[in-house]
Write a protein that holds these residues in place. Structure first.
Motif, mmCIF file in Angstrom:
data_model
loop_
_atom_site.group_PDB
_atom_site.id
_atom_site.type_symbol
_atom_site.label_atom_id
_atom_site.label_comp_id
_atom_site.label_asym_id
_atom_site.label_seq_id
_atom_site.Cartn_x
_atom_site.Cartn_y
_atom_site.Cartn_z
ATOM 1 N N HIS A 60 1.221 -0.713 0.403
ATOM 2 C CA HIS A 60 -0.175 0.314 0.152
ATOM 3 C C HIS A 60 0.997 1.761 -0.016
ATOM 4 O O HIS A 60 0.218 2.190 -0.463
ATOM 5 C CB HIS A 60 -0.953 0.018 0.977
ATOM 6 C CG HIS A 60 -2.072 -0.952 0.788
ATOM 7 N ND1 HIS A 60 -2.306 -1.989 1.354
ATOM 8 C CD2 HIS A 60 -3.422 -0.597 0.578
ATOM 9 C CE1 HIS A 60 -3.655 -2.583 0.655
ATOM 10 N NE2 HIS A 60 -4.216 -1.388 0.846
ATOM 11 N N THR A 61 2.287 1.292 0.460
ATOM 12 C CA THR A 61 3.373 2.410 0.771
ATOM 13 C C THR A 61 4.288 1.941 -0.033
ATOM 14 O O THR A 61 5.200 3.492 -0.010
ATOM 15 C CB THR A 61 2.793 2.767 2.459
ATOM 16 O OG1 THR A 61 3.560 1.039 2.624
ATOM 17 C CG2 THR A 61 1.853 2.549 2.787
ATOM 18 N N ASP A 94 -8.609 3.507 -3.418
ATOM 19 C CA ASP A 94 -7.992 4.483 -2.280
ATOM 20 C C ASP A 94 -7.239 4.861 -2.390
ATOM 21 O O ASP A 94 -7.116 6.073 -1.742
ATOM 22 C CB ASP A 94 -6.138 3.014 -1.939
ATOM 23 C CG ASP A 94 -6.728 1.426 -1.414
ATOM 24 O OD1 ASP A 94 -7.854 1.803 -0.766
ATOM 25 O OD2 ASP A 94 -6.420 0.671 -1.323
ATOM 26 N N HIS A 98 -8.429 7.417 0.603
ATOM 27 C CA HIS A 98 -7.507 7.990 1.585
ATOM 28 C C HIS A 98 -7.438 9.318 2.175
ATOM 29 O O HIS A 98 -7.778 8.846 3.840
ATOM 30 C CB HIS A 98 -6.409 6.928 1.876
ATOM 31 C CG HIS A 98 -6.857 5.824 1.314
ATOM 32 N ND1 HIS A 98 -6.158 4.324 1.616
ATOM 33 C CD2 HIS A 98 -7.563 5.321 2.571
ATOM 34 C CE1 HIS A 98 -6.859 3.577 1.871
ATOM 35 N NE2 HIS A 98 -8.198 3.597 2.999
ATOM 36 N N ASP A 285 -2.623 5.021 0.894
ATOM 37 C CA ASP A 285 -2.894 5.740 1.557
ATOM 38 C C ASP A 285 -2.916 7.556 1.465
ATOM 39 O O ASP A 285 -3.605 7.522 2.493
ATOM 40 C CB ASP A 285 -2.063 5.604 3.048
ATOM 41 C CG ASP A 285 -1.636 3.618 3.512
ATOM 42 O OD1 ASP A 285 -3.272 3.090 2.710
ATOM 43 O OD2 ASP A 285 -1.579 3.558 4.487
#
Ligand code: ZN
Length: 290
Positions: A60-61, A94, A98, A285
């Motif tokens: 995710h990052t 996302d 986010h 994120d």
């Protein structure tokens, strides 16, 4: 993670907008859950030997664009290409939603409470289902489409090889397959039509001394009152107008462009460099480049 119904719904809408059809609808929708199934792997253990939950966080990052591009290049079968397109949709939604969720969970904001992030996204999922179908909660197949055996094998192989290429981690094939079944189990638990599982979730929170740990994911969930439509992106400081509905619309539009680019790339009409530009490399994120 936005919750699963929001992901599948956005992916479906983007595909219609793109004007393209992907060969396996099931694999495409399973892909729309992105790296999230890895979070559920052996959820009853705090740190499984094969640490897929930690990898889910890294996916995710870190190196988001590189991963999507490697996956697109490695996807050869109809199921793999459909899955890769769905995965790109996960990143698209996302990274757009986010920052808003982060804003809504800041100190003093409407979702400023332990696990506010989860409460916010469960409420969004419930609201979208109600918007589409009038009430109730999305059935399990609408949030976690089961991959048929052959497709599961192809998808797991694609994930294994892409993770190896981009992160240099060799994952056991079986662990990847298992993460899909564990994800399905967790999603089943989070749907509490009559409230019975919500009681169990509260029990889990109490035993672990983590308020909201399980409860925040339970659906149906009513949204908080007075969710602001004007907001400041906490990662860029930009002032923005429009809440979830404009962010979802933006994700559908961007997603449609990306699906089109992927299909053109697979048809040999777009180079890898051109595809790379269209996919970008947004942190799931924060939406910032990573
Ligand atoms: Zn996610």
């Amino acid at each position: 993670m936005s919750d699963a119904y929001a992901h599948l719904r956005t992916a479906r809408h983007a595909m219609v907008l793109s004007g393209y059809t992907l060969p396996s609808q099931n694999a495409f929708l399973a892909g729309a859950n992105g790296p999230d199934p890895f979070f559920s792997y052996r959820f009853w253990e705090s740190k499984p030997t094969v640490d897929l939950p930690a990898l889910a966080q890294r996916l995710h990052t870190e190196r988001a664009g590189e991963f999507l591009l490697a996956m697109a290049r490695r996807a050869l079968s109809p199921a793999q290409r459909s899955y890769a397109a769905g995965f790109v949709m996960h990143n698209t939604l996302d990274s757009l939603v986010h920052p808003y969720v982060a804003f809504l969970t800041q100190k003093g904001a409407v979702y400023d409470r332990p696990c506010g992030h989860g409460y916010c996204e469960s409420a969004l999922d419930t609201a979208l289902w109600h918007l589409d179908f009038g009430g109730g909660i999305a059935p399990l197949r609408e949030v976690c489409p089961p991959l048929i055996t052959g497709e599961l094998g192809e998808v797991a192989a694609l994930l294994r090889d892409t993770v190896d290429e981009v992160f240099g981690i060799q994952l056991p094939f079986v662990a990847i397959c298992d993460s899909f079944s564990h994800f399905s189990l967790v999603r089943w638990f989070f749907r509490s039509r009559f409230g019975f599982k919500k009681l169990i979730a509260r029990g889990i929170d109490a035993v672990l001394h983590k308020p909201g740990f399980a409860s925040s994911h339970m659906q149906p969930r009513r949204p908080a009152k007075d969710i602001p439509n004007q907001w400041i992106n906490p990662y860029t400081g930009t002032l923005l107008r429009g809440g979830f509905s404009s962010l979802l619309a933006a994700a559908e539009k961007t997603g449609a462009v990306r699906i089109r680019a992927l299909c053109l790339y697979w048809d040999g009409a777009l180079t890898e460099d051109e595809l790379k530009k269209v996919l970008g490399s947004a942190n799931y994120d924060t939406g910032l480049p990573c």
